[in-house]
Scaffold this active site. Sequence first.
Site, PDB file in Angstrom:
ATOM      1  N   ASP A 137     -60.942 -55.875 -49.202  1.00  0.00           N
ATOM      2  CA  ASP A 137     -60.104 -54.846 -48.579  1.00  0.00           C
ATOM      3  C   ASP A 137     -58.688 -55.337 -48.280  1.00  0.00           C
ATOM      4  O   ASP A 137     -57.748 -54.552 -48.218  1.00  0.00           O
ATOM      5  CB  ASP A 137     -60.763 -54.258 -47.329  1.00  0.00           C
ATOM      6  CG  ASP A 137     -61.181 -55.299 -46.298  1.00  0.00           C
ATOM      7  OD1 ASP A 137     -60.993 -56.502 -46.533  1.00  0.00           O
ATOM      8  OD2 ASP A 137     -61.709 -54.891 -45.245  1.00  0.00           O
ATOM      9  N   HIS A 138     -58.496 -56.636 -48.102  1.00  0.00           N
ATOM     10  CA  HIS A 138     -57.175 -57.248 -47.905  1.00  0.00           C
ATOM     11  C   HIS A 138     -57.366 -58.750 -47.844  1.00  0.00           C
ATOM     12  O   HIS A 138     -58.497 -59.250 -47.899  1.00  0.00           O
ATOM     13  CB  HIS A 138     -56.494 -56.744 -46.620  1.00  0.00           C
ATOM     14  CG  HIS A 138     -57.420 -56.713 -45.440  1.00  0.00           C
ATOM     15  ND1 HIS A 138     -57.880 -57.860 -44.831  1.00  0.00           N
ATOM     16  CD2 HIS A 138     -58.001 -55.676 -44.793  1.00  0.00           C
ATOM     17  CE1 HIS A 138     -58.698 -57.530 -43.851  1.00  0.00           C
ATOM     18  NE2 HIS A 138     -58.810 -56.210 -43.814  1.00  0.00           N
ATOM     19  N   CYS A 150     -58.717 -53.299 -42.038  1.00  0.00           N
ATOM     20  CA  CYS A 150     -60.009 -52.873 -42.602  1.00  0.00           C
ATOM     21  C   CYS A 150     -60.142 -51.360 -42.756  1.00  0.00           C
ATOM     22  O   CYS A 150     -60.409 -50.859 -43.843  1.00  0.00           O
ATOM     23  CB  CYS A 150     -61.151 -53.397 -41.734  1.00  0.00           C
ATOM     24  SG  CYS A 150     -61.333 -55.191 -41.729  1.00  0.00           S
ATOM     25  N   HIS A 169     -65.355 -48.802 -42.601  1.00  0.00           N
ATOM     26  CA  HIS A 169     -65.197 -49.705 -41.469  1.00  0.00           C
ATOM     27  C   HIS A 169     -66.248 -49.367 -40.421  1.00  0.00           C
ATOM     28  O   HIS A 169     -66.595 -48.199 -40.231  1.00  0.00           O
ATOM     29  CB  HIS A 169     -63.794 -49.550 -40.888  1.00  0.00           C
ATOM     30  CG  HIS A 169     -63.450 -50.580 -39.855  1.00  0.00           C
ATOM     31  ND1 HIS A 169     -63.814 -51.897 -39.971  1.00  0.00           N
ATOM     32  CD2 HIS A 169     -62.760 -50.478 -38.691  1.00  0.00           C
ATOM     33  CE1 HIS A 169     -63.352 -52.571 -38.925  1.00  0.00           C
ATOM     34  NE2 HIS A 169     -62.718 -51.727 -38.129  1.00  0.00           N
ATOM     35  N   ASP A 191     -64.980 -58.604 -47.483  1.00  0.00           N
ATOM     36  CA  ASP A 191     -64.112 -58.371 -46.336  1.00  0.00           C
ATOM     37  C   ASP A 191     -63.203 -59.581 -46.073  1.00  0.00           C
ATOM     38  O   ASP A 191     -63.689 -60.700 -45.857  1.00  0.00           O
ATOM     39  CB  ASP A 191     -64.990 -58.121 -45.103  1.00  0.00           C
ATOM     40  CG  ASP A 191     -64.311 -57.264 -44.069  1.00  0.00           C
ATOM     41  OD1 ASP A 191     -63.078 -57.182 -44.079  1.00  0.00           O
ATOM     42  OD2 ASP A 191     -65.021 -56.671 -43.244  1.00  0.00           O
ATOM     43  N   ASP A 192     -61.884 -59.365 -46.093  1.00  0.00           N
ATOM     44  CA  ASP A 192     -60.904 -60.382 -45.678  1.00  0.00           C
ATOM     45  C   ASP A 192     -60.770 -61.564 -46.636  1.00  0.00           C
ATOM     46  O   ASP A 192     -60.298 -62.628 -46.221  1.00  0.00           O
ATOM     47  CB  ASP A 192     -61.248 -60.936 -44.287  1.00  0.00           C
ATOM     48  CG  ASP A 192     -60.883 -60.000 -43.158  1.00  0.00           C
ATOM     49  OD1 ASP A 192     -60.828 -58.789 -43.398  1.00  0.00           O
ATOM     50  OD2 ASP A 192     -60.662 -60.476 -42.036  1.00  0.00           O
TER      51      ASP A 192
END
Length: 467
Positions: free
Chosen positions: A317-318, A71, A125, A31-32
Site C-alpha cells: 500500500d506504500h 493505509c 484498512h 503492508d508498509d
Amino acid sequence: MKNLITLCILMGFVMSIHAAKKPNVLFIAIDDMNDWTTLFDDNNPIKTPNLKRLAARGCFFTRAYCTTPACNPSRVSILTGLRPSTSGVYSNGNAWKSLLPNVVTLPQHFKENDYATIGAGKIFHHGGTGVDRKDKPSFEKFFPLQLHANKPKHNYNGYRRGDKKIGALAHYGWDWGVHDVDKQTDEYTVNYINKVMAEYPKDKSLFLAAGIFRPHLPFWAPPASFARYPLDQLRLPPMPRNDLNDVPPIGRNMSRTEGFIWDNASKKAPEHPGSLKKMVQAYQAASDYSDEMVGRLLDQLDKTGRAENTIIILWSDHGYHLGDKSATVKFTLWEKANHVPFIIVAPGITKPGTRCDRPVSLVDIFPTLNELANLPVKVELDGQSLVPLLKNPQMNWKRPALMTQNPGNHAIRSDRWRYIRYKDGTEELYDHSKDPWEHENLASNPEYKAIKEQHKKWLPKNEKAFR
C-alpha cells in the site's frame, strides 16, 4: 433433428468449458513494504526470494507508486479506482463508507460479474474508518485480520507500557523484536486463503484476496527471520547531517508525523532493544517474514493446479522511511514512502521475467484487472489499464505517477525526476539519475525551471476538500 440436438449439446459443452476458463484472481496485499528489498536490487539488504520468484513468472513494475502514503486512503484508492483528490479520502481518519456510499469496489465489481469473492487479512484498512461496508459487502466471505495475534505481555523493544513520556511507543502497536510464538497474525490469514484454494470448486471463477499485515508495526518476526539480519552486519540507510535543511516546512512537518519513534529510537545506543538500529533490524526481519507468507500462498496455488488460469497481482500500500530523511514513518511525499513492490502475472499476456521501468500508479490496478478479466468497462475510474505495458513493457508511456498527501500536497514521479509541490507553493525537485535517496533539492535552481513546468501540468486540476 437429431443432428441439431447433438450440435446444441456440443455447443453448450464448449460454452461451459469456455466459461470455466475465465481467469481466477489472486490479489495479494502487503503492508508498509518499501523498495529496499532484493526484488529491486540483489544488493539491497532485505531478502525477498519469494517476491523475486513471483516476478520471474510475470511482470515486475520497477517504478510503481502508491497514490497516498497512508493505509486507509491508499487501499481505498486501489479498491475504488479513485484518487484521493476525487474521493476525498485523504487520511486514515476519513471514513470512505460515508464519503463514497454508492461506489462499486473492485471485488464487488467482480462479484457482480459472476466471480466468487473471498478474502482474508488486511485488504481494506482495519478500524472504524477503513473496514468494508456491512450493507454492501465487497466479499461474499471474509476472514477478518487477526490483529496483533498472541501479543506479548511486555514490549520487546524495552519501552514500558504506560510510560507517558514516550508517546505511543508505550503501546504494543509500536513494538518491535523477536516474536517467538506458535502462530502470528499473517499465518491465520494465509492458512485461511490456502484452505480456500484447496477446497473451493474449480468450476467457479474465484477472486481471492490475501492481505498480509507485515511488515507494518509492530515489527514482530520469528527467530529464523531475525537470524538472517545479524546486528553486527546490519545496513542502515544513509542519513547525512542537515538533510532537511533544503526541505520546505510542510515537508519537514510530514517527516515529523509519529515523531516519537525517531525522537526515542535515534537517541538509544545501537545495542539497546529500542534503538533505531534494532528497529531497522526488526523491520527487515518483518519484511522477510511477509515474503515467506507470499511463498506459502504461491506454493499452495501451484499445488492446487490453479496457477495456469490465475492472474496474480501483488502490491504494497506504500513504503516506509527507516531513518532516512530523519523519518521513521510513511506519511511523506518522498521516494521511500511512495515507491512499492508491484507484480502482475497474467497467463497468456505477461512474459515471464519481464521488468517494466515506466512509472505507474496503484490506482491503475482496478482498470488493469478489469481488462484482464474482460469485465464491463468502468469509465469513472481515475487510473488506466496497464495491459498495454504488460504486452510491451518498453512502449512509450507519457503519464507519470501522481502521489498526494492531503489536499494541495502532491508529488509527480517521472522516469528521472521527483517533483513535489506543497499547498503553499513551496517545492522540491530530485534527480534520481544521481540522487536516489533525495538529498539535494534542486527546486530553487533556475536551471531546472523547465523540468518543473513539465511536471506541474500533471498536478490535479480539481480536488475534493478535506473533511
